[in-house]
Design a protein around this motif. Structure first.
Motif, PDB file in Angstrom:
ATOM      1  N   PRO A 127      38.906  36.098  30.041  1.00  0.00           N
ATOM      2  CA  PRO A 127      37.686  37.614  30.826  1.00  0.00           C
ATOM      3  C   PRO A 127      36.746  36.849  31.800  1.00  0.00           C
ATOM      4  O   PRO A 127      37.033  37.360  33.012  1.00  0.00           O
ATOM      5  CB  PRO A 127      37.466  38.582  29.816  1.00  0.00           C
ATOM      6  CG  PRO A 127      38.085  38.291  28.623  1.00  0.00           C
ATOM      7  CD  PRO A 127      38.952  36.774  28.936  1.00  0.00           C
ATOM      8  N   GLY A 128      36.689  35.682  31.265  1.00  0.00           N
ATOM      9  CA  GLY A 128      35.679  35.435  32.523  1.00  0.00           C
ATOM     10  C   GLY A 128      35.963  34.837  33.902  1.00  0.00           C
ATOM     11  O   GLY A 128      35.573  34.976  34.934  1.00  0.00           O
ATOM     12  N   LEU A 129      37.739  34.968  34.199  1.00  0.00           N
ATOM     13  CA  LEU A 129      38.038  34.531  35.675  1.00  0.00           C
ATOM     14  C   LEU A 129      38.556  36.206  36.250  1.00  0.00           C
ATOM     15  O   LEU A 129      39.044  36.258  37.092  1.00  0.00           O
ATOM     16  CB  LEU A 129      38.829  33.209  35.588  1.00  0.00           C
ATOM     17  CG  LEU A 129      38.566  31.927  34.779  1.00  0.00           C
ATOM     18  CD1 LEU A 129      39.701  31.782  34.427  1.00  0.00           C
ATOM     19  CD2 LEU A 129      37.949  31.384  35.639  1.00  0.00           C
ATOM     20  N   ARG A 130      38.154  37.613  35.496  1.00  0.00           N
ATOM     21  CA  ARG A 130      38.656  38.632  36.088  1.00  0.00           C
ATOM     22  C   ARG A 130      38.694  38.614  37.856  1.00  0.00           C
ATOM     23  O   ARG A 130      39.284  38.340  38.652  1.00  0.00           O
ATOM     24  CB  ARG A 130      38.542  39.728  35.521  1.00  0.00           C
ATOM     25  CG  ARG A 130      38.624  39.748  34.386  1.00  0.00           C
ATOM     26  CD  ARG A 130      38.185  41.494  33.234  1.00  0.00           C
ATOM     27  NE  ARG A 130      38.829  41.438  32.405  1.00  0.00           N
ATOM     28  CZ  ARG A 130      38.400  42.725  31.517  1.00  0.00           C
ATOM     29  NH1 ARG A 130      37.534  43.608  32.398  1.00  0.00           N
ATOM     30  NH2 ARG A 130      39.041  42.629  30.527  1.00  0.00           N
ATOM     31  N   GLY A 131      37.081  38.354  38.400  1.00  0.00           N
ATOM     32  CA  GLY A 131      37.091  38.088  39.547  1.00  0.00           C
ATOM     33  C   GLY A 131      37.776  37.332  40.450  1.00  0.00           C
ATOM     34  O   GLY A 131      38.445  37.638  41.798  1.00  0.00           O
ATOM     35  N   ARG A 132      38.457  36.511  39.836  1.00  0.00           N
ATOM     36  CA  ARG A 132      38.325  35.916  41.082  1.00  0.00           C
ATOM     37  C   ARG A 132      40.550  35.603  40.284  1.00  0.00           C
ATOM     38  O   ARG A 132      41.525  35.224  41.926  1.00  0.00           O
ATOM     39  CB  ARG A 132      38.632  34.023  40.457  1.00  0.00           C
ATOM     40  CG  ARG A 132      37.325  33.477  40.554  1.00  0.00           C
ATOM     41  CD  ARG A 132      36.569  32.334  39.936  1.00  0.00           C
ATOM     42  NE  ARG A 132      36.466  33.229  39.239  1.00  0.00           N
ATOM     43  CZ  ARG A 132      35.017  31.620  38.123  1.00  0.00           C
ATOM     44  NH1 ARG A 132      35.217  30.519  38.631  1.00  0.00           N
ATOM     45  NH2 ARG A 132      34.650  32.301  36.768  1.00  0.00           N
ATOM     46  N   VAL A 133      40.923  35.837  39.627  1.00  0.00           N
ATOM     47  CA  VAL A 133      42.359  36.314  39.433  1.00  0.00           C
ATOM     48  C   VAL A 133      42.116  37.809  40.078  1.00  0.00           C
ATOM     49  O   VAL A 133      43.568  37.360  41.040  1.00  0.00           O
ATOM     50  CB  VAL A 133      42.523  36.854  37.727  1.00  0.00           C
ATOM     51  CG1 VAL A 133      44.058  37.300  38.096  1.00  0.00           C
ATOM     52  CG2 VAL A 133      42.513  35.642  36.931  1.00  0.00           C
ATOM     53  N   VAL A 134      41.646  38.776  40.657  1.00  0.00           N
ATOM     54  CA  VAL A 134      42.022  39.744  40.828  1.00  0.00           C
ATOM     55  C   VAL A 134      42.325  39.355  42.731  1.00  0.00           C
ATOM     56  O   VAL A 134      42.700  39.888  43.486  1.00  0.00           O
ATOM     57  CB  VAL A 134      40.394  40.915  40.981  1.00  0.00           C
ATOM     58  CG1 VAL A 134      40.833  41.805  41.785  1.00  0.00           C
ATOM     59  CG2 VAL A 134      40.920  41.569  39.264  1.00  0.00           C
ATOM     60  N   ALA A 135      41.011  38.376  43.301  1.00  0.00           N
ATOM     61  CA  ALA A 135      41.422  38.256  44.621  1.00  0.00           C
ATOM     62  C   ALA A 135      42.095  37.034  45.010  1.00  0.00           C
ATOM     63  O   ALA A 135      42.604  38.030  46.279  1.00  0.00           O
ATOM     64  CB  ALA A 135      39.452  36.962  44.624  1.00  0.00           C
ATOM     65  N   VAL A 136      42.842  37.128  43.864  1.00  0.00           N
ATOM     66  CA  VAL A 136      44.083  36.094  44.004  1.00  0.00           C
ATOM     67  C   VAL A 136      45.621  36.726  44.630  1.00  0.00           C
ATOM     68  O   VAL A 136      46.091  36.891  45.927  1.00  0.00           O
ATOM     69  CB  VAL A 136      44.738  34.439  43.202  1.00  0.00           C
ATOM     70  CG1 VAL A 136      45.957  34.396  43.623  1.00  0.00           C
ATOM     71  CG2 VAL A 136      43.819  33.951  43.376  1.00  0.00           C
ATOM     72  N   VAL A 137      44.527  37.762  44.133  1.00  0.00           N
ATOM     73  CA  VAL A 137      46.052  39.469  43.610  1.00  0.00           C
ATOM     74  C   VAL A 137      46.128  39.647  45.598  1.00  0.00           C
ATOM     75  O   VAL A 137      46.773  39.820  46.160  1.00  0.00           O
ATOM     76  CB  VAL A 137      45.771  40.784  42.345  1.00  0.00           C
ATOM     77  CG1 VAL A 137      46.951  41.403  42.716  1.00  0.00           C
ATOM     78  CG2 VAL A 137      46.581  39.916  41.940  1.00  0.00           C
ATOM     79  N   PHE A 138      44.565  40.277  45.576  1.00  0.00           N
ATOM     80  CA  PHE A 138      44.813  40.715  46.580  1.00  0.00           C
ATOM     81  C   PHE A 138      44.751  40.081  48.029  1.00  0.00           C
ATOM     82  O   PHE A 138      44.631  40.895  48.746  1.00  0.00           O
ATOM     83  CB  PHE A 138      43.308  41.698  46.635  1.00  0.00           C
ATOM     84  CG  PHE A 138      42.991  43.025  45.815  1.00  0.00           C
ATOM     85  CD1 PHE A 138      42.846  44.136  47.049  1.00  0.00           C
ATOM     86  CD2 PHE A 138      42.556  43.138  43.937  1.00  0.00           C
ATOM     87  CE1 PHE A 138      42.860  45.133  46.191  1.00  0.00           C
ATOM     88  CE2 PHE A 138      42.755  44.040  44.045  1.00  0.00           C
ATOM     89  CZ  PHE A 138      42.759  45.182  44.818  1.00  0.00           C
ATOM     90  N   ALA A 139      44.310  38.585  48.001  1.00  0.00           N
ATOM     91  CA  ALA A 139      44.870  38.207  49.083  1.00  0.00           C
ATOM     92  C   ALA A 139      45.972  38.192  49.271  1.00  0.00           C
ATOM     93  O   ALA A 139      45.963  37.769  50.607  1.00  0.00           O
ATOM     94  CB  ALA A 139      44.572  36.609  48.444  1.00  0.00           C
ATOM     95  N   GLY A 140      47.247  38.433  49.031  1.00  0.00           N
ATOM     96  CA  GLY A 140      48.330  38.977  49.412  1.00  0.00           C
ATOM     97  C   GLY A 140      48.807  39.722  50.068  1.00  0.00           C
ATOM     98  O   GLY A 140      49.517  39.354  51.119  1.00  0.00           O
ATOM     99  N   GLY A 141      47.984  40.901  50.211  1.00  0.00           N
ATOM    100  CA  GLY A 141      47.701  41.991  50.954  1.00  0.00           C
ATOM    101  C   GLY A 141      47.164  41.217  52.152  1.00  0.00           C
ATOM    102  O   GLY A 141      47.726  42.262  53.696  1.00  0.00           O
TER     103      GLY A 141
END
Length: 408
Positions: A127-141
């Motif tokens: 859970p502590g990495l949620r922000g960074r994980v979501v950032a990678v997902v959105f980086a694709g767009g």
């Protein structure tokens, strides 16, 4: 699950956002060749983009509710398979009606994919990495806007518009294989990202409102940025591509940079990104006649908006009042409302007051979004379940996260 496998899946999911964004935007750059080949008007081809956005806006929540019991691997695999097939139909479409149907089918899978991909990606890591994980997902767009769409347009201009969609469909097949083979077969109601870490209906609907306004502000200004650069800044039309590339690169950097802040204090990240967008657009309105300032501020506005969208994903996982996928679908629909409304308001402003005022309207909408964001407590509880810092409820009482309460 091993870290390497999780990272591979995350890259695959980010690849999905890259392909969906590319497929959505390609008709804009291939407007004329598509119209000529299909013997329709450019306005008809423009309807492909409008219809796509309308499907995403309307279908996100009901479709997500409909498939809420489907395991994520099965659902995401089916969506990516649908993406591959619908884009293959686009390649071989002989008439406009078939093409429109294929595009709307792609949009339906798009609506569901963006609702499910955020919690699915978050589940892969602690859970502590949620922000960074979501950032990678959105980086694709955002990589799609910076590189994918220009590459698709380049290919379409040289090999025909159908070749661009064929390439998108082929890459979609690769992503499908990665997700179908590696994503864990977990139930949709299992895992730490299934529901909000600190559910809060008031903050969630505040987030939805801010999403509409800040997105509309960004789109009002961005829709006519090429016209702004050539008419108001008086730069050559040939410079527009380079300026948009600079904005795209800045957008990717903004998303990657905001991930750590989202993990530490997502509400502060939201306020910071909306404030940065407001300042960039106000600066562009005041200094946009100067070429260097215009380029820097356009890039800064892109950085701020990209970071803002990634922040939305992190906050959904914090304050979702129910299932996080339904909350993500609602925010996705809100963003699409902002896109549609922003483009409409921008068109009205352009015809009545000129392109310079579109930037001012974008700034004002962003400022309203900022004022609303500031009504959320700055000391928001971190998005990590079980964090030590307590949250303060709307009645002023200290409220522990759910995981902390259950541990008593």
């Amino acid at each position: 699950m091993g870290r390497g496998r999780a990272t591979t899946i995350l890259i695959g999911l980010s690849g999905g956002t890259f392909l969906y964004t590319t497929a959505e935007a390609l008709p804009i750059g291939l407007l004329l060749p598509m119209a000529a080949d299909l013997a329709v008007s450019p306005a008809d081809v423009g309807m492909l983009v409008t219809a796509y956005g309308a499907v995403v806006m309307v279908a996100s929540v009901p479709l997500t509710a409909l498939v809420r019991r489907v395991p994520r691997r099965r659902l995401l695999s089916a969506l990516l398979a649908g993406f591959v097939v619908s884009n293959a139909v686009t390649v071989f479409a002989s008439g406009f009606a078939v093409l429109l149907a294929a595009r709307m089918a792609t949009a339906a899978t798009h609506a569901l994919f963006w609702a499910v991909v955020v919690p699915a990606a978050a589940e892969l890591f602690r859970p502590g990495l949620r922000g960074r994980v979501v950032a990678v997902v959105f980086a694709g767009g955002n990589v799609a806007l910076a590189l994918g769409v220009p590459a698709g347009i380049w290919l379409g201009e040289r090999a025909g518009w159908r070749a661009s969609f064929l390439a998108v469909s082929g890459l979609g097949a690769v992503v499908f294989v990665v997700v179908a083979a590696l994503l864990p077969a977990t139930r949709p109601d299992q895992g730490h990202a299934t529901r909000g870490a600190t559910p809060d209906a008031r903050r969630f609907w505040l987030l939805v409102t801010v999403a509409v306004l800040a997105t509309a502000g960004a789109i009002v200004a961005y829709t006519y940025v090429a016209l702004f650069v050539t008419e108001h800044t008086a730069m050559a039309a040939t410079s527009v591509g380079a300026i948009l590339l600079a904005r795209g690169i800045a957008s990717v950097l903004g998303i990657l940079a905001v991930g750590v802040l989202v993990d530490r204090n997502p509400w502060l990240a939201l306020i910071t990104t909306v404030a940065l967008q407001s300042l960039a657009l106000l600066g562009l309105y005041a200094l946009g006649h100067r070429p260097v300032a215009a380029v820097v501020l356009i890039a800064l506005a892109g950085l701020a908006f990209a970071a803002f969208t990634a922040t939305l994903g992190g906050l959904v996982l914090q304050v979702a009042p129910g299932r996080s996928d339904l909350a993500a679908a609602t925010v996705s629909a809100a963003v699409n409302v902002g896109i549609t409304g922003g483009a409409f308001v921008g068109g009205l402003t352009l015809s009545s007051h000129g392109v310079h005022r579109t930037v001012l309207i974008g700034a004002l909408l962003s400022i309203v979004a900022l004022v609303l964001a500031l009504t959320a407590p700055l000391r928001a509880v971190p998005s990590v379940p079980g964090a030590r810092r307590p949250a303060v409820s709307g009645r002023g009482r200290t409220r522990l996260p759910r995981s902390a309460r259950s541990a008593r």
